[in-house]
Design an enzyme around this catalytic site. Structure first.
Site, short mmCIF file in Angstrom:
data_model
loop_
_atom_site.label_atom_id
_atom_site.label_comp_id
_atom_site.label_asym_id
_atom_site.label_seq_id
_atom_site.Cartn_x
_atom_site.Cartn_y
_atom_site.Cartn_z
N LYS A 655 0.88 -1.17 0.00
CA LYS A 655 0.00 0.00 0.00
C LYS A 655 0.92 1.22 0.00
CE LYS A 655 -1.98 3.13 1.77
NZ LYS A 655 -1.73 4.46 1.16
N GLU A 736 7.71 2.83 12.21
CA GLU A 736 8.76 3.87 12.18
C GLU A 736 8.07 5.21 11.97
OE1 GLU A 736 11.78 3.01 12.72
OE2 GLU A 736 11.82 0.88 12.18
N CYS A 770 12.74 12.01 7.36
CA CYS A 770 12.50 11.77 8.78
C CYS A 770 13.76 12.09 9.57
CB CYS A 770 12.10 10.33 8.99
SG CYS A 770 13.17 9.21 8.08
N GLU A 866 7.11 18.16 14.60
CA GLU A 866 7.72 17.83 13.31
C GLU A 866 7.02 18.65 12.23
OE1 GLU A 866 7.04 14.00 11.36
OE2 GLU A 866 9.19 13.84 11.01
P1 NAD Z 1 1.62 9.46 6.68
O1 NAD Z 1 1.58 8.93 8.05
O2 NAD Z 1 0.69 10.52 6.32
O3 NAD Z 1 1.37 8.29 5.62
C1 NAD Z 1 2.11 7.11 5.64
C2 NAD Z 1 1.31 5.99 5.00
O4 NAD Z 1 0.22 5.71 5.86
C3 NAD Z 1 0.71 6.33 3.66
O5 NAD Z 1 0.80 5.21 2.82
C4 NAD Z 1 -0.73 6.63 3.99
O6 NAD Z 1 -1.60 6.40 2.92
C5 NAD Z 1 -0.99 5.67 5.11
N1 NAD Z 1 -2.07 6.03 6.01
C6 NAD Z 1 -2.58 7.25 6.26
N2 NAD Z 1 -3.56 7.16 7.16
C7 NAD Z 1 -3.67 5.86 7.49
C8 NAD Z 1 -4.50 5.15 8.41
N3 NAD Z 1 -5.38 5.75 9.16
N4 NAD Z 1 -4.33 3.82 8.49
C9 NAD Z 1 -3.39 3.19 7.76
N5 NAD Z 1 -2.62 3.81 6.88
C10 NAD Z 1 -2.74 5.14 6.76
O7 NAD Z 1 3.12 9.89 6.42
P2 NAD Z 1 3.75 10.54 5.13
O8 NAD Z 1 3.32 11.96 5.03
O9 NAD Z 1 3.58 9.65 3.96
O10 NAD Z 1 5.31 10.49 5.52
C11 NAD Z 1 5.92 11.45 6.29
C12 NAD Z 1 6.10 10.98 7.70
O11 NAD Z 1 6.82 9.76 7.70
C13 NAD Z 1 6.92 11.90 8.55
O12 NAD Z 1 6.35 11.99 9.81
C14 NAD Z 1 8.27 11.22 8.62
O13 NAD Z 1 9.06 11.58 9.72
C15 NAD Z 1 7.88 9.80 8.63
N6 NAD Z 1 8.96 8.94 8.20
C16 NAD Z 1 9.62 8.19 9.13
C17 NAD Z 1 10.68 7.39 8.74
C18 NAD Z 1 11.42 6.54 9.74
O14 NAD Z 1 12.18 5.68 9.33
N7 NAD Z 1 11.24 6.74 11.02
C19 NAD Z 1 11.04 7.33 7.40
C20 NAD Z 1 10.34 8.10 6.48
C21 NAD Z 1 9.29 8.89 6.89
#
Ligand code: NAD
Length: 977
Positions: A655, A736, A770, A866
């Protein structure tokens, strides 16, 4: 090529030695403080390194106490002699005295190698050199140029230097020995220019941009030099600038009215140089130009060989010193044999090398003053005198500048003079016999090669965009991908491509009217269908031999490599990544596949044996894995989580993020092409809140691998903990989340290194990593200078569509992010000082310029939440203790960094800074698989480390089978092993 016998070369060398009359250079005299220091350090390698580190940091220290602390710390590591330890113990008790003596010593040392702080002070010395029949080239030492303001200042300094020296030299006598071979007088003034000082934004992927900007800054210098009859030499610096420097040189020479007095340095330690020299000669011949080539050995051998090895790039320099020496002789011969195109300048302190040049020149009937020999100011005086006595033209390379900016030059010279392989140390420090010194480098027995550590895993090298071919491939890939815009991407359920009526356009954030792809969106019905397929495939896939599953990942890695430029180009368009960032993301995906393949083989099964009992430790797959990924590392993170789950034998449902679903579709196709069975890899894009939630809560989903925001991560963590009717196992969540990462900058930090690393960490990919630095905690004494240089550096970044390779900062991901970040910035203005807000291009994209706030309270929203955009909050701390307190005072614990040259502070921070990945004296982004397993604690994640040795077991259930081998008191031999 006219041959010159080795005997003739040796004979010439003996002549040079004879003319030295047994004199020793000042540097190697024990009456001179530098000489004494060099003598000590040559005897004790550990002391040498620590001492030079101390010399390097000294000018940056603020007070006597800091000098005493650093001296104690560095020399404690050096296992120095008893006398030195006692002397030091006494000195440390008298900090003001130690401070005074140490600074005097460094100043004196620097004065050995740096002629004067500025032109005014240098002029009388340069004038006096002519009385000794020496001539010179003047060079300006300086800090690394981090901003356009600094580059502009350099240009002005060169212009002033040319004016000052030209004015002063009017009254200088003409020294006839400076006349060239009947080609008219050689300019009295010769200035060496470092190209890298004239433009702060030289990026390997954008040489044309660099050439354009450098030309603008160089033209006035070259015009003035021509007008005032001054010779300009282009210095050669690091390998990555080599092609650019040569190209710039040729372009400048081709401009109408270009001065004939231009030269360029070439480095004999580079394997490429023979080719470069020939190409330059052909060019000069074709364009009816004569050019001066200064042939040097090369001053950055360690850096070039270490960095290339670190990046898994071909090492550009020869491995052994004698190979460089032999190459030097060959190149010199080539130069001398082409007097129609090349004026020769041989820069070396090695008597054998210069003897080879002179012997060759004589054999060719060349006048001694038709070429010149160059040496550095402050070094090898007896050799210079000897050559002058023999009638040669000798030029000294004379650096001008203050001590602080000149520190790296000083340390390079100290290292050179004390290097085990250095000619000067052998000649004057160790009195090696003349015949040994003059030995033919081709006959040298190679010194044992350095035993570089061999990493257990080899990362896929990033593309070196300094290579023209790589740039051409990327340009072509951008074109191909652009031509595919607007295609539709169905779901992949089992073997069926499913188109849904619900579709979502994935747009180009630099140009939102452009649709990169149209993606079918899955709902509950499609999720159910995918789960049925996965269940059906599970028993076969989970029992497929781990080795076969690993082989599929390795094939996938090869397929990704084959398409790497197109995948990177797609990232540029779909997620707004700059070239190098996109390329690194693709390489990381390859690494994940190869690394987890190896890990699966490593952990698949172990036998633990005791007499009469066999214990088989093995793993089984958990079941169906939902992979829910973010957009910011669109291929690497999706691929990494998928590869781990898949190789462990789980059936995965991908996904991807809504914003990067086209890249997700490419990955699913590649995995299937590599041999993953239909039910083992399925592609199910859709709205996170709908299909994501549905998958998380489904009783048949056993593992959820999620990377994304804290808000979503916490929801998933909670939902996965609620057991549904019919659910047969506990769900495993790999989670993560975000970060609020800080870099601490100590008062003794080297800003030349810290500033570019902070800029890259804070504004690389627009701060949307991140791991990005969003807080900078600066210790009081360095705070103002740091902010000043940071603002200048940020203001030099080029913001714009990233398909243009010179644009290092692109757009943020979408309109929601754009509005959210802008609102955050507006609100922050009420409680923090906005010190920089980058201009944005006039394009329709979601551009937000780099933004810096200072005087930020450590508890304010700017320092706690963040933001995920190009916003950096600078916090002032009065001491390290306070800096650490601020650094640890957030709910996140992902990455952190420290810039410091204090061994005790580094140790302290290593112990106390609570983050998953801590980086010392480097940027805090760019973690590499296996080298830097990545992931944080607290609200940044569950402590799982992607790309590390303990990651795969998260996707597996461990099992133990114990077999009793004893039967009626005996163990059958065949059962013993
Ligand atoms: P996001 O949480 O908005 O989305 C991540 C994924 O979750 C997407 O595929 C989205 O469609 C899905 N999603 C959204 N709502 C959901 C729900 N209710 N249930 C299940 N899935 C759902 O994050 P983003 O904007 O795509 O990414 C940015 C974030 O990711 C930042 O906070 C960043 O710090 C974090 N990040 C962390 C790491 C790490 O290794 N710690 C790496 C990359 C990004």
């Amino acid at each position: 090529m006219k041959q010159v016998s080795d005997d003739a070369i040796k004979q010439k060398g003996r002549e040079i030695f004879a003319h030295m009359k047994g004199e020793k250079p000042r540097l190697f005299s024990r009456r001179n403080l530098t000489g004494r220091l060099l003598d000590w350090s040559m005897k004790q390698e550990a002391l040498k390194i620590q001492l030079f580190k101390l010399i390097d940091v000294l000018p940056a220290l603020q007070n006597s106490r800091e000098v005493a602390e650093h001296s104690g710390d560095y020399l404690a590591y050096a296992h120095s002699s008893r006398i030195l330890r006692v002397a030091l113990a006494v000195a440390i008790r008298l900090p003001p005295l130690l401070n005074f003596v140490a600074r005097q010593a460094v100043r004196q040392m620097a004065s050995n190698f740096i002629i004067a702080p500025d032109a005014a002070a240098a002029i009388p010395r340069l004038r006096r050199m002519r009385d000794r029949r020496l001539t010179f080239t003047a060079d300006i030492l300086g800090e690394t140029v981090l901003s356009e303001k600094e580059a502009g200042q350099y240009q002005q300094r060169y212009l002033r230097l040319i004016e000052d020296l030209a004015d002063a030299s009017r009254s200088w006598p003409d020294v006839e020995q400076l006349d060239s071979d009947g080609r008219g007088p050689i300019p009295k003034i010769n200035v060496s220019v470092k190209v890298s000082a004239l433009y702060s934004q030289i990026h390997p992927a954008a040489p044309e941009d660099a050439i354009e900007h450098l030309s603008i800054r160089l033209r006035p210098i070259l015009h003035l030099a021509k007008e005032r009859g001054v010779f300009i030499n282009f210095d050669m610096e690091h390998y990555r600038l080599k092609d650019l420097t040569i190209e710039l040189f040729k372009r400048m020479l081709s401009e109408p009215g270009a001065s004939p007095h231009l030269g360029i340095a070439l480095q004999a330690y580079l394997r490429d140089t023979a080719h470069d020299l020939r190409a330059l000669m052909e060019w000069a011949f074709a364009h009816h130009r004569r050019i001066t080539v200064r042939l040097v050995k090369g001053a950055y051998w360690d850096t070039e060989s270490i960095l290339a090895r670190q990046r898994e790039w071909p090492v550009p320099v020869f491995d052994h010193k004698h190979e460089t020496d032999a190459n030097y002789e060959d190149l010199a011969a080539l130069m001398l044999e082409n007097p129609g195109t090349i004026d020769c300048a041989f820069a070396t302190h090695n008597v054998r090398s210069m003897a080879a040049c002179i012997a060759r020149a004589e054999a060719l009937g060349r006048e001694p003053r038709s070429y010149e020999i160059q040496m550095l100011y402050g070094m090898a005086e007896p050799i210079k005198q000897s050559l002058i006595r023999m009638g040669h033209r000798v030029r000294e390379y004379c650096p001008l500048g203050e001590i602080l900016p000149g520190m790296s030059y000083l340390v390079r010279r100290l290292l050179e003079n004390t290097s085990n392989e250095g000619f000067l140390r052998a000649t004057f420090g160790e009195s090696v016999p003349v015949e040994t010194l003059l030995a033919d480098p081709r006959e040298a027995t190679p010194a044992p090669s350095i035993a570089w550590p061999v990493p257990p895993f080899r990362n896929e090298p990033h593309t070196d965009f300094a290579q023209a071919q790589a740039r051409a491939r990327m340009q072509a890939a951008l074109k191909t991908v652009h031509a595919q815009f607007g295609q539709t991407y169905p779901l992949l359920i089992g073997n069926t491509e499913v188109h849904t009526s619900d579709e979502l356009a994935s747009i180009n954030p630099s140009s939102p009217s452009e649709v990169v792809g149209v993606i079918s969106q899955a709902g509950a019905e499609e999720a159910d269908a995918a789960i049925i397929e996965a269940k059906a495939a599970f028993s076969h896939w989970s029992t497929t031999a781990p080795d076969s599953r690993a082989a599929i990942l390795e094939r996938a890695a090869d397929l990704i490599c084959a398409e790497r430029f197109e995948l990177a180009a797609l990232e540029v368009y779909e997620t707004g990544k700059a070239w190098e960032e996109a390329d690194a993301d693709v390489a990381e995906a390859v690494d994940f596949c190869r690394y987890y393949a190896g890990e699966m083989r490593r952990i698949a099964s172990h036998v633990y044996e005791v007499p009469g009992e066999l214990n088989i430790h093995e793993y089984k797959a958990r079941g169906i894995a939902a992979i829910i990924a973010p957009w910011n590392f669109p291929l690497a993170i999706l691929c990494g989580m998928t590869a781990a789950a898949l190789v462990a034998g789980n059936c995965v449902i991908l996904k991807p993020s809504e914003q990067s679903a086209v890249i997700g579709a490419r990955l699913a196709r590649l995995l299937r092409e590599a041999g993953a069975p239909s039910g083992a890899v399925q592609y199910l894009p859709g709205h996170g809140a709908r299909v994501g939630t549905y998958l998380v809560e489904h009783p048949d989903v056993a593992v959820i691998a999620f990377t994304g925001s804290k808000e979503v991560g916490l929801k998933i963590w909670e939902a996965a903990g609620r057991t549904k009717p019919g659910q047969l196992q506990l769900k495993k969540v790999v989670c993560e989340m975000g970060g609020k990462n800080a870099i601490i900058v100590g008062a003794d930090a080297d800003l030349d290194e810290a500033v570019p690393a902070i800029i890259a960490s804070a504004f690389g990919y627009q701060g949307q990593k991140c791991s990005a630095a969003s807080r900078l905690i600066a210790l009081g004494p360095i705070h103002d200078r740091l902010v000043e240089r940071l603002v200048e550096a940020a203001s030099s970044l080029q913001v714009g569509p990233p398909e243009v390779s010179a644009n290092i900062a692109g757009p943020v991901i979408d309109d929601t992010a754009f509005e959210r970040i802008r609102k955050f910035i507006e609100e922050a203005k009420a409680y923090a000082r906005l010190v920089y807000s980058g201009p944005i291009p006039e394009a329709e994209g979601y551009f937000i310029g780099p933004t810096i706030f200072s005087e930020v309270s450590p508890d304010s929203p700017l320092a706690q939440q963040e933001i995920f955009g190009p916003v950096l909050a600078v916090i002032r701390a009065s001491n390290l203790e306070e800096a650490l307190k601020f650094a640890n005072r957030t709910e996140f614990a992902l990455t952190g960094g420290l810039f410091s040259r204090s061994p005790r502070d580094i140790e302290h921070v290593k112990r106390e800074f609570d983050v998953g990945n801590l980086y010392i004296n480097r940027g805090i982004t760019g973690a590499l698989v296996a080298r830097h397993p990545f992931g944080g604690g607290r609200m940044s994640g569950g402590g799982t480390k992607a790309g590390g040795g303990d990651y795969l077991p998260n996707f597996l259930v461990p099992r133990v089978v114990t077999v009793n081998l004893i039967r009626r008191g005996f163990v059958a031999p065949s059962e013993k092993s």
